[in-house]
Design an enzyme around this catalytic site. Structure first.
Site, PDB file in Angstrom:
ATOM      1  N   ASP A  93       0.847  -1.188   0.000  1.00 37.63           N
ATOM      2  CA  ASP A  93       0.000   0.000   0.000  1.00 37.63           C
ATOM      3  C   ASP A  93       0.881   1.236   0.000  1.00 37.63           C
ATOM      4  O   ASP A  93       2.105   1.151   0.113  1.00 37.63           O
ATOM      5  CB  ASP A  93      -0.962  -0.008   1.187  1.00 37.63           C
ATOM      6  CG  ASP A  93      -0.246  -0.026   2.532  1.00 37.63           C
ATOM      7  OD1 ASP A  93       0.961   0.274   2.576  1.00 37.63           O
ATOM      8  OD2 ASP A  93      -0.889  -0.356   3.542  1.00 37.63           O
ATOM      9  N   ASP A 125      -8.587  -7.134  -0.090  1.00 37.47           N
ATOM     10  CA  ASP A 125      -7.751  -7.462   1.063  1.00 37.47           C
ATOM     11  C   ASP A 125      -8.451  -6.983   2.318  1.00 37.47           C
ATOM     12  O   ASP A 125      -9.300  -6.089   2.269  1.00 37.47           O
ATOM     13  CB  ASP A 125      -6.380  -6.773   0.967  1.00 37.47           C
ATOM     14  CG  ASP A 125      -6.460  -5.296   1.348  1.00 37.47           C
ATOM     15  OD1 ASP A 125      -6.124  -4.959   2.507  1.00 37.47           O
ATOM     16  OD2 ASP A 125      -6.883  -4.480   0.510  1.00 37.47           O
ATOM     17  N   CYS A 157     -15.433 -27.727   6.366  1.00 32.53           N
ATOM     18  CA  CYS A 157     -14.119 -27.185   5.989  1.00 32.53           C
ATOM     19  C   CYS A 157     -13.081 -28.296   6.004  1.00 32.53           C
ATOM     20  O   CYS A 157     -13.022 -29.099   6.944  1.00 32.53           O
ATOM     21  CB  CYS A 157     -13.710 -26.068   6.955  1.00 32.53           C
ATOM     22  SG  CYS A 157     -12.071 -25.365   6.639  1.00 32.53           S
ATOM     23  N   CYS A 207      -9.728 -27.759   5.926  1.00 37.84           N
ATOM     24  CA  CYS A 207      -8.401 -27.245   6.278  1.00 37.84           C
ATOM     25  C   CYS A 207      -7.759 -28.138   7.337  1.00 37.84           C
ATOM     26  O   CYS A 207      -8.418 -28.949   7.996  1.00 37.84           O
ATOM     27  CB  CYS A 207      -8.472 -25.793   6.739  1.00 37.84           C
ATOM     28  SG  CYS A 207      -9.019 -25.541   8.446  1.00 37.84           S
ATOM     29  N   CYS A 234      -9.410 -27.922  10.875  1.00 38.14           N
ATOM     30  CA  CYS A 234     -10.685 -28.615  11.026  1.00 38.14           C
ATOM     31  C   CYS A 234     -10.533 -30.128  10.863  1.00 38.14           C
ATOM     32  O   CYS A 234     -11.351 -30.890  11.382  1.00 38.14           O
ATOM     33  CB  CYS A 234     -11.695 -28.071  10.015  1.00 38.14           C
ATOM     34  SG  CYS A 234     -12.200 -26.369  10.363  1.00 38.14           S
ATOM     35  N   HIS A 255      -7.268 -21.363  10.077  1.00 39.44           N
ATOM     36  CA  HIS A 255      -8.631 -21.695   9.643  1.00 39.44           C
ATOM     37  C   HIS A 255      -9.296 -20.521   8.941  1.00 39.44           C
ATOM     38  O   HIS A 255      -9.896 -20.683   7.867  1.00 39.44           O
ATOM     39  CB  HIS A 255      -9.505 -22.124  10.824  1.00 39.44           C
ATOM     40  CG  HIS A 255     -10.953 -22.149  10.453  1.00 39.44           C
ATOM     41  ND1 HIS A 255     -11.503 -23.134   9.650  1.00 39.44           N
ATOM     42  CD2 HIS A 255     -11.959 -21.256  10.698  1.00 39.44           C
ATOM     43  CE1 HIS A 255     -12.781 -22.856   9.442  1.00 39.44           C
ATOM     44  NE2 HIS A 255     -13.073 -21.729  10.063  1.00 39.44           N
TER      45      HIS A 255
END
Length: 383
Positions: A91, A282, A320, A322, A325, A351
């Protein structure tokens, strides 16, 4: 100064595309994790790669103050310094100095401010912002802008917009003269299809006034940047107003260049913005919320510190896949959090980032199929 951008599929106003950077391709619509000080808080770079992140953010203000852009340049640029071999966006520092409020003063020259670390005085001008970002070596850098506060009168919003446009011209002039001074600049003959220097994006401002947003977008496009961001949102306005400002700017912004909405938002919001035709987004929300025990799931948000999860043997999100999880229970995640164990922030952040990145993966797949109705209605899992 162009950034190769290939549109691969459409679903209404949404588009699936690919940004070709010198550090790899970025599939869009993309959510970009925020790595403020050269790190996405609580997760190492290999975890980000495993989660599917291919572009992350660095913060010009924070990296300028610590460790310093010249040190980063001498270390080979931010990619090498933080061992991240994929795309980076920095930025301009405008939002951070805007948020200092009592510690900054805006003039035509730029923004003078005092460091939140030690109180020392500094000056960010458009030229200085470009110098710092080029030294950091991101693939995409942002023109220096003034983030208009909310609420703001029409007169104040117009004055801020005009300042941003003047600063955009100065940013582009400095960038054009110095863009090859970045740490990774390569000779174009190595791969003439990829950029040999960073790309510069302009930023649309205009407060919460539709006509000013449209005018800002039109005049920013006239300056001809490689891509365009819509800034000054998520500063306290309603979601409906946010969507109105985004829609207004998208009517004007070129369809053949990347379009980026800065600092948004909740999972259901980024799905809506992608459906409107936004390519990049973002937000610190998934990482910041994780450190406070708030988890995003396909069934909604859960506060893992609640006592109801003390003996819950289920995963944070049954839908989920991931690593968190797949292995840990809600009961264990709650135990870590209430015990103030550092691992709580790590697992919660993993997560939440997985949920956001998988959400965008689902959106891209839906665009390829030509139908976003499922992900928009929630009938298709976002994770």
């Amino acid at each position: 100064m162009t950034l190769p951008f290939t549109i691969e599929a459409h679903a209404g106003t949404a588009r699936r595309a690919r940004i070709h950077t010198a550090h790899g391709d970025v599939e869009t619509p993309a959510f970009m994790p925020v790595g403020t000080a050269g790190t996405v808080k609580a997760v190492p770079q290999e975890t980000l790669e495993d989660l599917g992140a291919r572009i992350i953010l660095g913060n010009t203000y924070h990296l300028y103050l610590r460790p310093g852009h010249e040190l980063v340049r001498n270390m080979g640029g931010l990619h090498k310094f933080m061992s991240w071999n994929h795309a980076l966006l920095t930025d301009s520092g405008g939002f951070q100095v805007f948020s200092l409020s009592e510690l900054r003063k805006v003039s035509e020259e730029g923004v003078s401010f005092r460091s939140h670390l030690d109180g020392t005085s500094h000056l960010f001008t458009p030229e200085r912002s470009m110098e710092i970002q080029i030294a950091l070596g991101a693939d995409i850098i942002m023109a220096f802008d003034e983030c208009t506060e909310h609420p703001a009168s029409r007169e104040r919003a117009r004055a801020s917009m005009e300042m941003t446009l003047r600063w955009a011209r100065r940013s582009k002039e400095y960038f054009a003269a110095h863009r090859h001074e970045n740490p990774w600049s390569r000779q174009s003959e190595e791969n003439p299809r990829l950029p040999d220097s960073p790309a510069l994006f302009g930023i649309v401002q205009g407060g919460m006034y539709t006509d000013l947003r449209r005018e800002s977008a039109e005049r920013t496009v006239e300056l001809d940047f490689s891509g365009y961001a819509i800034g000054g949102l998520s500063v306290g306005e309603s979601r409906a107003k946010t969507m109105e400002m985004i829609a207004t700017a998208l009517e004007v912004l070129p369809k053949d260049k990347p379009r980026y909405v800065m600092g948004v938002g909740y999972p259901e919001e980024i799905v809506q913005y992608a459906a409107m035709g936004v390519d990049m987004m973002d937000c610190v929300l998934p990482t910041r919320a994780a450190r406070h025990g708030l988890l995003f799931t396909s069934a909604g948000r859960i506060n893992i510190k609640n006592a109801r999860y003390a003996q819950d043997q289920g995963p944070a999100d049954p839908r989920c896949g991931c690593r968190v999880c797949s292995r840990y229970t809600r009961a264990y995640l709650r135990h870590l959090f209430v015990s103030a164990e550092p691992l709580a922030a790590v697992l919660n952040t993993m997560h939440n980032l997985a949920f956001y990145l998988d959400t965008m993966r689902s959106v891209r797949h839906a665009i390829t199929l030509g139908d976003l109705s499922g992900v928009l209605s929630g009938s298709v899992s976002l994770a």
